[in-house]
Write a protein that holds these residues in place. Structure first.
Motif, mmCIF file in Angstrom:
data_model
loop_
_atom_site.group_PDB
_atom_site.id
_atom_site.type_symbol
_atom_site.label_atom_id
_atom_site.label_comp_id
_atom_site.label_asym_id
_atom_site.label_seq_id
_atom_site.Cartn_x
_atom_site.Cartn_y
_atom_site.Cartn_z
ATOM 1 N N ASN A 1 -10.117 3.950 -2.569
ATOM 2 C CA ASN A 1 -11.013 3.125 -3.382
ATOM 3 C C ASN A 1 -10.240 2.194 -4.302
ATOM 4 O OD1 ASN A 1 -13.525 3.932 -2.408
ATOM 5 N ND2 ASN A 1 -13.605 5.693 -3.789
ATOM 6 N N ILE A 2 -9.177 2.683 -4.907
ATOM 7 C CA ILE A 2 -8.364 1.842 -5.792
ATOM 8 C C ILE A 2 -7.720 0.715 -4.990
ATOM 9 C CG2 ILE A 2 -6.282 1.784 -7.227
ATOM 10 C CD1 ILE A 2 -7.061 4.639 -8.152
ATOM 11 N N ILE A 3 -7.203 1.040 -3.804
ATOM 12 C CA ILE A 3 -6.581 0.018 -2.957
ATOM 13 C C ILE A 3 -7.618 -1.030 -2.550
ATOM 14 C CG2 ILE A 3 -5.545 -0.387 -0.691
ATOM 15 C CD1 ILE A 3 -4.179 2.401 -1.048
ATOM 16 N N ASN A 4 -8.802 -0.580 -2.156
ATOM 17 C CA ASN A 4 -9.828 -1.503 -1.669
ATOM 18 C C ASN A 4 -10.427 -2.373 -2.774
ATOM 19 O OD1 ASN A 4 -9.547 -0.579 0.945
ATOM 20 N ND2 ASN A 4 -11.242 0.849 0.798
ATOM 21 N N ILE A 5 -10.615 -1.809 -3.961
ATOM 22 C CA ILE A 5 -11.299 -2.529 -5.035
ATOM 23 C C ILE A 5 -10.326 -3.285 -5.929
ATOM 24 C CG2 ILE A 5 -12.771 -2.203 -7.075
ATOM 25 C CD1 ILE A 5 -14.127 0.065 -5.482
ATOM 26 N N ILE B 1 0.836 -1.204 0.000
ATOM 27 C CA ILE B 1 0.000 0.000 0.000
ATOM 28 C C ILE B 1 0.870 1.253 0.000
ATOM 29 C CG2 ILE B 1 -1.627 1.348 1.385
ATOM 30 C CD1 ILE B 1 -2.975 -1.312 2.115
ATOM 31 N N THR B 2 1.908 1.255 0.828
ATOM 32 C CA THR B 2 2.828 2.392 0.885
ATOM 33 C C THR B 2 3.505 2.592 -0.473
ATOM 34 O OG1 THR B 2 3.209 1.961 3.222
ATOM 35 C CG2 THR B 2 4.811 3.355 2.105
ATOM 36 N N GLU B 3 3.902 1.493 -1.102
ATOM 37 C CA GLU B 3 4.539 1.564 -2.421
ATOM 38 C C GLU B 3 3.576 2.140 -3.457
ATOM 39 O OE1 GLU B 3 6.253 -1.460 -5.872
ATOM 40 O OE2 GLU B 3 5.791 -2.254 -3.885
ATOM 41 N N PHE B 4 2.325 1.688 -3.421
ATOM 42 C CA PHE B 4 1.335 2.185 -4.379
ATOM 43 C C PHE B 4 1.086 3.673 -4.188
ATOM 44 C CE2 PHE B 4 -3.052 3.215 -5.502
ATOM 45 C CZ PHE B 4 -3.000 2.947 -6.861
ATOM 46 N N VAL B 5 0.910 4.103 -2.943
ATOM 47 C CA VAL B 5 0.656 5.522 -2.667
ATOM 48 C C VAL B 5 1.812 6.376 -3.188
ATOM 49 C CG1 VAL B 5 0.386 7.230 -0.822
ATOM 50 C CG2 VAL B 5 -0.889 5.088 -0.728
ATOM 51 N N ALA B 6 3.036 5.910 -2.983
ATOM 52 C CA ALA B 6 4.202 6.666 -3.452
ATOM 53 C C ALA B 6 4.250 6.722 -4.990
ATOM 54 C CB ALA B 6 5.482 6.042 -2.910
ATOM 55 N N LYS B 7 3.972 5.583 -5.629
ATOM 56 C CA LYS B 7 4.073 5.523 -7.088
ATOM 57 C C LYS B 7 2.927 6.225 -7.809
ATOM 58 C CE LYS B 7 6.929 1.429 -7.637
ATOM 59 N NZ LYS B 7 7.031 0.087 -8.218
ATOM 60 N N CYS B 8 1.800 6.453 -7.122
ATOM 61 C CA CYS B 8 0.682 7.086 -7.825
ATOM 62 C C CYS B 8 0.621 8.597 -7.589
ATOM 63 C CB CYS B 8 -0.643 6.415 -7.474
ATOM 64 S SG CYS B 8 -1.273 6.766 -5.853
ATOM 65 N N LYS B 9 1.623 9.162 -6.928
ATOM 66 C CA LYS B 9 1.659 10.613 -6.714
ATOM 67 C C LYS B 9 1.593 11.420 -8.021
ATOM 68 C CE LYS B 9 3.746 10.955 -2.168
ATOM 69 N NZ LYS B 9 2.536 11.213 -1.435
ATOM 70 N N PRO B 10 2.257 10.984 -9.091
ATOM 71 C CA PRO B 10 2.197 11.770 -10.331
ATOM 72 C C PRO B 10 0.780 11.900 -10.913
ATOM 73 C CG PRO B 10 3.919 10.096 -10.482
ATOM 74 C CD PRO B 10 3.187 9.857 -9.212
ATOM 75 N N TYR B 11 -0.117 11.015 -10.522
ATOM 76 C CA TYR B 11 -1.476 11.050 -11.064
ATOM 77 C C TYR B 11 -2.373 12.045 -10.318
ATOM 78 C CZ TYR B 11 0.192 6.805 -13.270
ATOM 79 O OH TYR B 11 0.926 5.905 -13.993
ATOM 80 N N LYS B 12 -1.888 12.580 -9.209
ATOM 81 C CA LYS B 12 -2.609 13.591 -8.416
ATOM 82 C C LYS B 12 -4.018 13.138 -8.041
ATOM 83 C CE LYS B 12 0.095 17.290 -10.409
ATOM 84 N NZ LYS B 12 0.139 18.412 -11.317
#
Length: 129
Positions: free
Chosen positions: A79-83, A60-71
């Motif tokens: 929602n993305i993490i849960n679904i 989850i931490t990795e995903f949050v860091a990598k999706c920063k460019p998408y704002k």
């Protein structure tokens, strides 16, 4: 467990699952020893059969860091993490104004989700058959 900040933001399913485990929820068929309500057991059973069961705090931490460019907003990320959408069709209802905000990078975001989060155990066992 101590509440540090009320209503700090949306919870991920993993955080709810960890909370239920800390209260004693388990796959125990008798369920008489844990001080957990029947509704909490139903939530626990659902979460252990969903994509959440294969997620980790690190992923989850990795995903949050990598999706920063998408704002993305916090709720969109939760929602993305849960679904755990695995196609652009599944991610479309999760992000407001998807086409205008992400444009062609929607597929990149979907690939990121698939790369970071393992598939739910049900899906992986179905594909093995």
């Amino acid at each position: 467990m101590k509440i540090l900040k009320e209503n700090a933001g949306p919870l991920t399913n993993l955080e709810v699952l960890d909370f239920l485990r800390s209260r004693g929820a388990a796959k125990d068929p008798t369920r008489v020893l844990a001080p957990v309500a029947p509704s909490e057991f139903k939530v626990y059973d659902y979460l252990t059969q969903s994509a959440t069961s294969n997620q980790t705090r690190e992923s989850i931490t990795e995903f949050v860091a990598k999706c920063k460019p998408y704002k993305l907003t916090k709720s969109e990320i939760a929602n993305i993490i849960n679904i755990r959408p695995s196609s652009s069709v599944e991610i479309d209802p999760l992000i407001e104004n998807l086409d205008s905000r992400l444009g062609e990078s929607v597929e990149e975001l979907v690939e990121l989700v698939v790369q970071v989060f393992p598939p739910p155990s049900e899906q992986s066992s179905k594909s093995d058959e």
